[in-house]
Structures are given as structure tokens and as C-alpha cells.
Design an enzyme around this catalytic site. Structure first.
Site, PDB file in Angstrom:
ATOM      1  N   GLU A 306       0.797  -1.229   0.000  1.00 47.31           N
ATOM      2  CA  GLU A 306       0.000   0.000   0.000  1.00 47.31           C
ATOM      3  C   GLU A 306       0.831   1.282   0.000  1.00 47.31           C
ATOM      4  O   GLU A 306       0.522   2.228   0.698  1.00 47.31           O
ATOM      5  CB  GLU A 306      -0.921   0.010   1.229  1.00 47.31           C
TER       6      GLU A 306
HETATM    7  C1  ACM Z   1      -1.933  -5.406   4.076  1.00 48.89           C
HETATM    8  O1  ACM Z   1      -3.001  -5.897   4.479  1.00 48.89           O
HETATM    9  N1  ACM Z   1      -1.836  -4.105   3.870  1.00 48.89           N
HETATM   10  C2  ACM Z   1      -0.765  -6.226   3.836  1.00 48.89           C
END
Ligand code: ACM
Length: 523
Positions: A306
Site C-alpha cells: 500500500e
Molecule cells: C496489508 O493488508 N496491507 C498487507
């Protein structure tokens, strides 16, 4: 339904004989493995019966030994006939044989006994992991040890600790002391933070090792790094606010990130370290070097998920440099699957896939890159293996962005069927517990148990075979409840399971009926 053996995960093979072996104080334990002490402690805790050791073979004794070749890696043979014997193929196997034995103990009319049985068992996957996010909310050493106790009893063998994120930095780093001085005190929702000193962290690692669990430390980079900027503003960029973050913050009434100030919300994707500053890589190398010193296991996890505020080319450059640093410092890098976007990710890097059980094309391609580069994959499919998803849409804890994951859903998937890579590239699974909504350790246990038991069976037990099905699991999982209650585990008594099945001794005096958090069970 007749209850089969009260075991989770299901063993690879079991033959049940006639009759039962009573367990009494007069039984002696033979064997000098640490597993012998662990067996005596667990039996005393579960039954109140204090076994003692002896060096002399005697009828009815419990013999524990390691015999290489007697079982595959981490495997064991457990035989309960006239005598009781556990033979591990290695020390880990012996430990797992002990866990099986403890699950087999049942009480009737004040008498504890074991079924006569021959079990030959070994794991399906070498990687059976759980993850604890200690950043959004912090859990102290005693709580982490409890987590290790209960997950190693289910034959998990890796503990991934998510040690840094936007909300806090949780591990002492001597060369960058402001990380813990300035960035550890707070947590999500303005709750209390914390961090592990190096001695505390070593204590966790040693405690896990004694239970055959390898600790994998994660420093999440290059995103999820707001807390680094609270301590060292020159290492991070200004927050990048995306639409989802802004609307989620509004909906939840949470603050937006402000550079240099602790971040108390749950939003993701807004932070990035500075990719083109050499000082960033000095920081990364120092942190990794200090983590390596604390890590007897082979892996360092460097995150990679992310990084929405990091331009793709910058992200790929960072992925290549950071994985190379881990290799240069002598460890195998692990990264969330997004780092597979980088063509030059270090060879042998292990990818952790956290997309859905039906992957998007992009996620599948990113995951496949790790295999192309000689690495392998851990499968953490979010709509099956994420322990922070709600059990039901109105469950008070947890999130729903991936799915609502009831116990049956956590149980009913196959890790090798998710990605289009050779089965041999799948090391196994990891079940992560993200801690946005878990403000206490009791909350953690609500989300983790019983789903961690369902996922332990996915990781350990053969996919095909008698008893490897939901109906059988439903019967067997209920038999873990008395042990959980005796140990005060705040599991969620999901109505999918008949916890009050007659095979379970509900009258056991060890059961803590007063626990107000246990819901869904007639008390
Ligand atoms: C994640 O759930 N951001 C690895």
C-alpha cells in the site's frame, strides 16, 4: 454425530483402538527433551495431575524421544497402547506430538484419560504462520507470549511481528534512538503505545524458539512510515492524501495525517520515505543490521504494501535496493506481494500474497515475480486468512473490506489453488491479525480464536482425506473449548459450531463460566 478424535489440526493418519488409558499421578515420563517438561507442565495445567520423570523404563510410562528418520521434518508418531510413546522426527515433531497428546486428554467423572490410538503425523506445509500487528495497538511481552502459547499449540511455526507502521514504532534501534523516544508512545485512536527493548524482544524470540516458532520481524517500507517522520522528519515525504483516505477519515471521525505529529487514524497509503535520499538507505541498513542481530531466524520482512503515495518507478527502485540490503546483511527478504512489481527484486525474496482467493491480474503477476526470481510465496488470502475480518457483518470487532470471514470460510480454501504458480512454490500460509479495532488483547483473542484453529488445519492437514471437511472440523473444534476456557482464552463461540455438543464436559470446574466476553454459549 460420533465425535472423532478431538484434534485440531487433523493428523495425517490415526487408528483408534479399544478402551482408554487413565492418566494418574503415578505415570512417569521418560525423556530428557525440553518437550518432556512441556508435557508435564501442560498436563498439570489442564488436569491438575503432576507427572514426574524417571530414567527407568516401567509399565505405563510415557516415553518421549527424537529419532531422526522416524518421521518427516516436524513429524511425529504417537502411540497409546499399554504404554505411551511419542517419537519425533526432530525436536519440533516431538513438541507437536505433545500438543496432540494434550488435546487428547478428556475427563469423565473426575477421571482423566486418553484414547488408545496410533497417530502418524507430519505437516502439509513447512510454513504455518501467524502475524500480530503491534503498531495500531501495542501488545506487551506477556501478551505476545500468550499468543505464542496458543498458536504454537495449534502447530503454527512462524510468528511475524509487524513492528512499524504509521501509528507507531515498536522496537528499540540504538543507531536511531528517536524512533522509540518520539514515535512509540501513541497508537491508533489515541490509545497507549509502547515498544520492545532489545532485551524484551530477545525474550520473545527465545520464548517462541522454545515452542518451535521462528520470529519474523517486519519494518514496513517505503509506505506505512508516518511514525518514522515523527522521529526523523527528513526521512519522509509530506503525507499524500488519497480520496479513500479522506472519505474514510470523515466517516470514522478520525484525523488526517499531519507530518511530524503522531497519526491516530486508520488510513493507509499516505506516507513514504524519501526514495532519492542516500540517508534513507543508511537508515534502512542500520535498522536491518540491528534487527539481524536480534533475529536467529532466516527472514527479515521489509513490508512493501500500500505505498500509494510513492510513484511506481520510485517504489520499484526502493524495492530493489531494500531487498538487496537484506541479502547483504545475511538474511532472506520477505515482502508483501506489491514488491513483485520490481523487475530487479533480490533473488530468493519471499513474497507474501495478501490479495483475494480469486486474484486480480496485477496481484497475480506481482506474486508470480517472486517465483520467477527464485523465491517462493506465503499465501495470506485476505478473504480467507485475515484474522481481522469480521465473523458476521455486525460483529463488534474487525473490518470488512476484504470479506466477512466466518469460521467455515476461514476453513474452506486451498492455498495452492489461489495463484497460478507451481505447488512447490507455495511455502504455506500466514494468518495476519491487524489491530486497528483490537484495543485490548482480549479483543485480539476474540478475532483469532477459533479461526486460527481453522487455518491451522488448512496449513497442517492433508487437503484430501477422511475427516478433512467442515462437518468433521465442526465436531472437533468444539472439543478445544474446555482447554481454551481453562486457560482463559477469550475465543468467539461462533454459532456455526455446536459448542455444547454432549461429548464436551461442560461441568468441568476449570471452565471460567463468569467470563463476560464469551458470547453465544448458553451458560
Ligand atoms: C496489508 O493488508 N496491507 C498487507
Amino acid at each position: 454425530m460420533v465425535l472423532p478424535l478431538p484434534l485440531v489440526p487433523l493428523p495425517a493418519s490415526a487408528i483408534v483402538g479399544e478402551g482408554r488409558m487413565p492418566v494418574t499421578e503415578s505415570m512417569r515420563v521418560i525423556g530428557d527433551s525440553p518437550a518432556a517438561i512441556q508435557l508435564m507442565d501442560a498436563v498439570a495445567h489442564r488436569t491438575g495431575i503432576r507427572l514426574t520423570t524417571t530414567d527407568v523404563a516401567e509399565p505405563g510410562a510415557i516415553t518421549l524421544r527424537v529419532e531422526s528418520g522416524a518421521a518427516p521434518t516436524e513429524g511425529y508418531r504417537l502411540s497409546i497402547g499399554e504404554n505411551l510413546q511419542i517419537v519425533g522426527g526432530d525436536e519440533a515433531g516431538l513438541f507437536y506430538g505433545v500438543q496432540t497428546l494434550v488435546q487428547l486428554l478428556t475427563e469423565e467423572s473426575g477421571v482423566w484419560s486418553l484414547p488408545r490410538v496410533e497417530i502418524v503425523d507430519a505437516p502439509r506445509f513447512p510454513r504455518r504462520g501467524v502475524m500480530l500487528d503491534v503498531t495500531r495497538h501495542f501488545f506487551d511481552v506477556a501478551e505476545v507470549k500468550r499468543f505464542i502459547d496458543e498458536t504454537s499449540a495449534l502447530k503454527y511455526n512462524h510468528l511475524h511481528l509487524h513492528l512499524s507502521d504509521d501509528q507507531g514504532w515498536r522496537i528499540q534501534i540504538d543507531s536511531w534512538p528517536k524512533l522509540t523516544e518520539l514515535s512509540s508512545a501513541s497508537a491508533a485512536d489515541g490509545d497507549r503505545g509502547g515498544f520492545y527493548t532489545k532485551d524484551e524482544y530477545r525474550e520473545i524470540v527465545a520464548y517462541a524458539a522454545a515452542r518451535h516458532m521462528i520470529v519474523i520481524p517486519e519494518i514496513d517500507l517505503p509506505g506505512h512510515t508516518h511514525a518514522i517522520g515523527v522521529a526523523y522528519p527528513d526521512l519522509v515525504e509530506e503525507p499524500v492524501l488519497n480520496d479513500a483516505l479522506v472519505s474514510q477519515a470523515k466517516e470514522l471521525g478520525q484525523p488526517l495525517p499531519v507530518k511530524g505529529e503522531p497519526y491516530l487514524g486508520w488510513g493507509v497509503g499516505h506516507s513514504s520515505v524519501r526514495i532519492h535520499e542516500e540517508r534513507t538507505y543508511e537508515f534502512v541498513r542500520d535498522v536491518i543490521r540491528e534487527l539481524v542481530e536480534l533475529t536467529p531466524g532466516p527472514y527479515i520482512h521489509i513490508g512493501g504494501d500500500e505505498s500509494l503515495g510513492t510513484p511506481q518507478a520510485d517504489f520499484d527502485l526502493f524495492a530493489e535496493r531494500a531487498t538487496a540490503i537484506v541479502v547483504e546483511e545475511g538474511k532472506i527478504p520477505v515482502a508483501w506481494h506489491e514488491m513483485g512489481s520490481a523487475a530487479g527484486i533480490a533473488e530468493g525474496t519471499v513474497g507474501q500474497y495478501w490479495g483475494m482467493t480469486t486474484p486480480s491480474e496485477t496481484h497475480a503477476a506481482e506474486a508470480a515475480r517472486f517465483v520467477e526470481r527464485g523465491g517462493a510465496l506465503i499465501v495470506s488470502a485476505a478473504d480467507a486468512a485475515y484474522l481481522d475480518m469480521k465473523y458476521t457483518p455486525d460483529f463488534p470487532l474487525g473490518l470488512t473490506w476484504a470479506a466477512v470471514v466466518d469460521v467455515q470460510r476461514a476453513y474452506s480454501w486451498d492455498p495452492v489453488a489461489v495463484l497460478d504458480v507451481p505447488d512447490s512454490a507455495i511455502l504455506g500460509i500466514e494468518a495476519p491479525l491487524w489491530s486497528e479495532t483490537t484495543r485490548t488483547y482480549a479483543d485480539v483473542e476474540q478475532l483469532v480464536f477459533p479461526r486460527a484453529a481453522a487455518l491451522a488445519e488448512v496449513a497442517w492437514s492433508p487437503q484430501e482425506g477422511e475427516g478433512r471437511d467442515w462437518e468433521s472440523f465442526r465436531g472437533r473444534i468444539a472439543s478445544l473449548a474446555p482447554g481454551w476456557r481453562a486457560r482463559g482464552v477469550n475465543f468467539h463461540a461462533s454459532p456455526e459450531i455446536d459448542w455444547a455438543s454432549p461429548e464436551i464436559d461442560w461441568a468441568s470446574p476449570e471452565i471460567d463460566w463468569a467470563s463476560p466476553e464469551i458470547d453465544g454459549v448458553e451458560q
